[in-house]
Every structure is written in structure tokens, then in C-alpha cells.
Design a protein around this motif. Structure first.
Motif, PDB file in Angstrom:
ATOM      1  N   THR A   2       0.841  -1.194   0.000  1.00 39.49           N
ATOM      2  CA  THR A   2       0.000   0.000   0.000  1.00 39.49           C
ATOM      3  C   THR A   2       0.876   1.245   0.000  1.00 39.49           C
ATOM      4  O   THR A   2       1.876   1.318   0.719  1.00 39.49           O
ATOM      5  CB  THR A   2      -0.922   0.022   1.228  1.00 39.49           C
ATOM      6  OG1 THR A   2      -1.623  -1.213   1.328  1.00 39.49           O
ATOM      7  CG2 THR A   2      -1.930   1.155   1.135  1.00 39.49           C
ATOM      8  N   ALA A   3       0.487   2.216  -0.813  1.00 42.02           N
ATOM      9  CA  ALA A   3       1.227   3.474  -0.916  1.00 42.02           C
ATOM     10  C   ALA A   3       0.372   4.620  -0.399  1.00 42.02           C
ATOM     11  O   ALA A   3      -0.844   4.654  -0.599  1.00 42.02           O
ATOM     12  CB  ALA A   3       1.626   3.733  -2.369  1.00 42.02           C
ATOM     13  N   LEU A   4       1.028   5.558   0.266  1.00 41.50           N
ATOM     14  CA  LEU A   4       0.372   6.771   0.765  1.00 41.50           C
ATOM     15  C   LEU A   4       0.870   7.956  -0.042  1.00 41.50           C
ATOM     16  O   LEU A   4       2.071   8.168  -0.176  1.00 41.50           O
ATOM     17  CB  LEU A   4       0.692   6.985   2.245  1.00 41.50           C
ATOM     18  CG  LEU A   4       0.087   8.243   2.885  1.00 41.50           C
ATOM     19  CD1 LEU A   4      -1.429   8.096   3.011  1.00 41.50           C
ATOM     20  CD2 LEU A   4       0.706   8.496   4.267  1.00 41.50           C
ATOM     21  N   VAL A   5      -0.071   8.733  -0.591  1.00 39.43           N
ATOM     22  CA  VAL A   5       0.282   9.914  -1.382  1.00 39.43           C
ATOM     23  C   VAL A   5      -0.203  11.162  -0.661  1.00 39.43           C
ATOM     24  O   VAL A   5      -1.397  11.289  -0.350  1.00 39.43           O
ATOM     25  CB  VAL A   5      -0.348   9.851  -2.785  1.00 39.43           C
ATOM     26  CG1 VAL A   5      -0.109  11.155  -3.539  1.00 39.43           C
ATOM     27  CG2 VAL A   5       0.204   8.672  -3.570  1.00 39.43           C
ATOM     28  N   LEU A   6       0.699  12.075  -0.378  1.00 37.67           N
ATOM     29  CA  LEU A   6       0.336  13.364   0.210  1.00 37.67           C
ATOM     30  C   LEU A   6      -0.164  14.274  -0.907  1.00 37.67           C
ATOM     31  O   LEU A   6       0.562  14.571  -1.855  1.00 37.67           O
ATOM     32  CB  LEU A   6       1.543  13.997   0.907  1.00 37.67           C
ATOM     33  CG  LEU A   6       1.327  15.405   1.489  1.00 37.67           C
ATOM     34  CD1 LEU A   6       0.296  15.365   2.621  1.00 37.67           C
ATOM     35  CD2 LEU A   6       2.644  15.990   1.992  1.00 37.67           C
ATOM     36  N   LEU A   7      -1.410  14.720  -0.803  1.00 36.60           N
ATOM     37  CA  LEU A   7      -2.000  15.550  -1.844  1.00 36.60           C
ATOM     38  C   LEU A   7      -1.606  17.011  -1.679  1.00 36.60           C
ATOM     39  O   LEU A   7      -1.567  17.542  -0.571  1.00 36.60           O
ATOM     40  CB  LEU A   7      -3.529  15.426  -1.821  1.00 36.60           C
ATOM     41  CG  LEU A   7      -4.110  14.041  -2.127  1.00 36.60           C
ATOM     42  CD1 LEU A   7      -5.626  14.089  -2.063  1.00 36.60           C
ATOM     43  CD2 LEU A   7      -3.641  13.536  -3.484  1.00 36.60           C
ATOM     44  N   SER A   8      -1.357  17.642  -2.805  1.00 37.79           N
ATOM     45  CA  SER A   8      -1.064  19.067  -2.850  1.00 37.79           C
ATOM     46  C   SER A   8      -2.216  19.752  -3.573  1.00 37.79           C
ATOM     47  O   SER A   8      -2.743  19.218  -4.559  1.00 37.79           O
ATOM     48  CB  SER A   8       0.259  19.306  -3.584  1.00 37.79           C
ATOM     49  OG  SER A   8       0.585  20.679  -3.629  1.00 37.79           O
ATOM     50  N   TYR A   9      -2.616  20.911  -3.109  1.00 37.73           N
ATOM     51  CA  TYR A   9      -3.785  21.576  -3.693  1.00 37.73           C
ATOM     52  C   TYR A   9      -3.637  23.098  -3.606  1.00 37.73           C
ATOM     53  O   TYR A   9      -2.811  23.630  -2.865  1.00 37.73           O
ATOM     54  CB  TYR A   9      -5.070  21.131  -2.983  1.00 37.73           C
ATOM     55  CG  TYR A   9      -5.055  21.367  -1.484  1.00 37.73           C
ATOM     56  CD1 TYR A   9      -5.494  22.568  -0.935  1.00 37.73           C
ATOM     57  CD2 TYR A   9      -4.580  20.381  -0.611  1.00 37.73           C
ATOM     58  CE1 TYR A   9      -5.483  22.787   0.436  1.00 37.73           C
ATOM     59  CE2 TYR A   9      -4.542  20.586   0.753  1.00 37.73           C
ATOM     60  CZ  TYR A   9      -5.004  21.792   1.282  1.00 37.73           C
ATOM     61  OH  TYR A   9      -4.959  22.006   2.637  1.00 37.73           O
ATOM     62  N   GLU A  10      -4.458  23.772  -4.392  1.00 37.70           N
ATOM     63  CA  GLU A  10      -4.483  25.235  -4.388  1.00 37.70           C
ATOM     64  C   GLU A  10      -5.849  25.698  -4.863  1.00 37.70           C
ATOM     65  O   GLU A  10      -6.401  25.158  -5.824  1.00 37.70           O
ATOM     66  CB  GLU A  10      -3.388  25.802  -5.294  1.00 37.70           C
ATOM     67  CG  GLU A  10      -3.278  27.323  -5.230  1.00 37.70           C
ATOM     68  CD  GLU A  10      -2.133  27.858  -6.075  1.00 37.70           C
ATOM     69  OE1 GLU A  10      -1.542  28.888  -5.706  1.00 37.70           O
ATOM     70  OE2 GLU A  10      -1.838  27.249  -7.115  1.00 37.70           O
ATOM     71  N   GLU A  11      -6.399  26.684  -4.152  1.00 27.97           N
ATOM     72  CA  GLU A  11      -7.702  27.247  -4.505  1.00 27.97           C
ATOM     73  C   GLU A  11      -8.760  26.157  -4.690  1.00 27.97           C
ATOM     74  O   GLU A  11      -9.516  26.133  -5.656  1.00 27.97           O
ATOM     75  CB  GLU A  11      -7.592  28.120  -5.759  1.00 27.97           C
ATOM     76  CG  GLU A  11      -6.719  29.355  -5.542  1.00 27.97           C
ATOM     77  CD  GLU A  11      -6.692  30.270  -6.753  1.00 27.97           C
ATOM     78  OE1 GLU A  11      -7.219  29.857  -7.818  1.00 27.97           O
ATOM     79  OE2 GLU A  11      -6.157  31.389  -6.642  1.00 27.97           O
ATOM     80  N   ASN A  12      -8.766  25.250  -3.733  1.00 30.71           N
ATOM     81  CA  ASN A  12      -9.770  24.183  -3.677  1.00 30.71           C
ATOM     82  C   ASN A  12      -9.728  23.242  -4.878  1.00 30.71           C
ATOM     83  O   ASN A  12     -10.733  22.622  -5.232  1.00 30.71           O
ATOM     84  CB  ASN A  12     -11.178  24.773  -3.547  1.00 30.71           C
ATOM     85  CG  ASN A  12     -11.997  24.046  -2.492  1.00 30.71           C
ATOM     86  OD1 ASN A  12     -11.456  23.531  -1.512  1.00 30.71           O
ATOM     87  ND2 ASN A  12     -13.297  23.992  -2.691  1.00 30.71           N
TER      88      ASN A  12
END
Length: 313
Positions: A2-12
Motif C-alpha cells: 500500500t502506498a500513501l500519497v500526500l495531496l497538494s492543492y491550491e484554490e480548492n
């Protein structure tokens, strides 16, 4: 696995670089996404629709509002035991967080991955991208940062991941850094990292005022505007325009380099573009070695002609 991905976001909106990171993570098996921040109810629903993600872990608390490295690292460490792979995008957030996580887990991070060969072998660029190194990790937990331009982003629709709220707030007793302020450049043009077309200027533009010539063409092509480090250092434009090894890594469908000589640091950031067009008066400029099409001449004569042709096509 299993892999965990940290999500990056901007302006929803979840960044395309995170969707590329998910594409890389899918090669290892099941993919869980970690969404960290504050007031994430709408964004968590979007994350659940990402193709290939089976579970979204949501850490919604004011302590995570600005994605500071220390609290986010502490959070990742609190759930790291469950995962064989931890992946981040090779952007500013990822470069801030991944080394801290790796140090505290006592494992060697592998950065700027451009290819997954198998479960423990990866390809990454070295020497400003002039050489690709194949590296093999024997760590029982793999920590990777993924270069977004190397993997096709997964779709932001069609997924049906479950959403799990992380109620515990993991943070150190003493904060080593605190959020003060952020200055964001607002633009109606596409972001550099996700634009289909980019037109960039170099030292040959001679002044910041002359970047208006690029803006006119960018408006016609719905393009983003970039710059070489030489142009940024000269004060022509801000450093948020910089493309290259110490700037943003891009791979648009069309990259137009205007007055850019083609130093290796710049080439490292754009040489994966699908089509490269170079405009330079020096026929021996290194940029022509990577260009698909080259125009040798004075950019101040060529740009108005190009604008006119594009406007009347």
C-alpha cells in the motif's frame, strides 16, 4: 503493498502534480491519499473521485491550515507504519516535508523520480538532468518524490474512494516555525506547471517591459509565461516565472523559448516538452540542440511577425 500519497492543492483544486504522483503510486498496488489542511469538506469529496485512490485520509484542523512541515511530518509519522511507500510531489511542499520524514524514519529518500522500474528500483535525473541514474533501495519503507512531468496524471473523475477522518492532531510540543503571511501572484493565465503552452523569455528580452511582447502572444495561445533564471536575476520578472533546475519543471505540449541561450540549468526544467521552438540570434546557442524548430534572428523583429500571423490565422 500500500502506498500513501500526500495531496497538494491550491484554490480548492487538487494539483495535477499530485494526480501524477498517484499515477506513479498505482504501480505499487493499493493507493491511499492523505489530505491535510483546514476546512476540507469540499476538497475531500474531490479527492475521493480521483482515479486509482481507494481511501482518502483527511486531517482537517487549524493546526494544518498552512501545510507547515513540522505538523504535517508528525502526522505522517503517526500513520507511516501502515505503509510500504510514502510519496509526495516534487514541488515546494514535497521538498520541505519529505526530507524531514525520511530523517525521522531513518531511511534514504529518493527524489525527483521519473520512472518506476519495479517495486524497489527507480530512475531519477542527476547533474541537472544530463544523466539519468537508476537507483535501488533496500529500505523496508520507500520515500519518494515524483516529478509530475514524467507521469500522466490520473483522472479527477470516476473514483469512489472511502473517506476516513483522522481525529488525532499529531504535532510536537514546541513549534519550530510559524505561518506569518503568503503572497500569491494572481493571473488569468494557466499555471506554469499545468499549462499546455508556455512562452518563456530570457536575458535577450533586455528588459521587463519587453515581456509585454510575450504577453500578447500568450493571450492568443492561452499560454503561460515563463522566464530563464538570467531574466529573473536581472529583475525582468518575478521568480515565480522561473523555469529550470532551480525553478519550475514543466513539460507542455508547446514550449517557445525566446532570447534564451539554453544553459543546462534551464534545459533541465523544460527539455521534456513535446515540441520546443527556439528564437535566438545566436546560431550556436545551446537551445537549438534540443529545439524541434529554430528561428535564427532578432526577436524584436520576429515576435511582432509571429503575433501578426497568429492573430490572423
Amino acid at each position: 503493498m500500500t502506498a500513501l500519497v500526500l495531496l497538494s492543492y491550491e484554490e480548492n483544486q487538487i494539483r495535477s502534480t499530485s494526480r501524477s504522483t498517484i499515477a506513479a503510486a498505482k504501480k505499487f498496488g493499493e493507493v491511499h491519499a492523505l489530505l491535510v489542511g483546514h476546512n476540507l469538506s469540499e476538497l475531500s469529496q474531490k479527492a475521493a473521485k480521483l482515479e486509482g485512490v481507494t481511501k482518502v485520509l483527511v486531517a482537517d484542523h487549524e493546526a494544518y491550515a498552512h501545510m507547515l512541515a513540522q505538523p504535517v511530518t508528525d502526522l505522517i509519522l503517526s500513520i507511516a507504519e501502515t505503509y510500504d511507500y510514502i510519496l509526495v510531489s516534487a514541488n515546494a511542499e514535497g521538498k520541505d516535508i519529505l526530507p524531514r520524514v525520511a530523517g525521522l524514519l531513518d531511511v534514504q529518500p529518493i527524489t525527483d523520480v521519473v520512472e518506476v522500474v519495479n517495486e524497489n528500483t527507480f530512475v531519477r535525473p542527476i547533474y541537472a538532468g544530463s544523466i539519468l541514474a537508476t537507483v535501488k533501495s533496500s529500505d523496508n519503507k520507500k520515500l519518494l518524490s515524483i516529478r509530475g512531468t514524467a507521469f500522466e496524471p490520473v483522472s479527477d473523475e470516476g473514483g469512489q474512494a472511502s473517506i476516513e477522518a483522522l481525529s488525532k492532531v499529531a504535532h510536537s510540543e514546541k513549534a519550530l516555525a510559524q505561518f506569518v503571511s503568503v503572497e500569491v501572484t494572481k493571473s488569468d493565465r494557466p499555471e506554469l506547471e499545468s499549462a499546455r503552452v508556455i512562452i518563456s523569455g530570457g536575458r535577450g528580452m533586455q528588459s521587463g517591459a519587453n515581456f509585454a511582447m510575450l504577453e500578447k502572444i500568450a493571450d492568443i495561445l492561452d499560454a503561460a509565461i515563463g522566464a530563464s533564471r538570467a531574466a529573473v536575476d536581472a529583475g525582468y520578472v518575478g521568480n515565480d516565472y522561473q523555469v529550470g533546475q532551480t525553478g519550475k519543471i514543466v513539460a507542455p505540449q508547446l514550449y517557445i523559448a525566446v532570447g534564451i541561450s539554453g544553459a543546462i540549468q534551464h534545459l533541465a526544467g523544460m527539455k521534456d516538452s513535446k515540441i520546443i521552438v527556439a528564437i535566438n540570434k545566436d546560431p550556436d546557442a545551446p537551445i537549438f540542440k534540443v529545439a524541434d524548430y529554430g528561428i535564427i534572428g532578432d526577436l524584436f523583429e520576429i515576435l511582432p511577425q509571429l503575433e501578426n500571423r497568429l492573430a490572423n490565422r
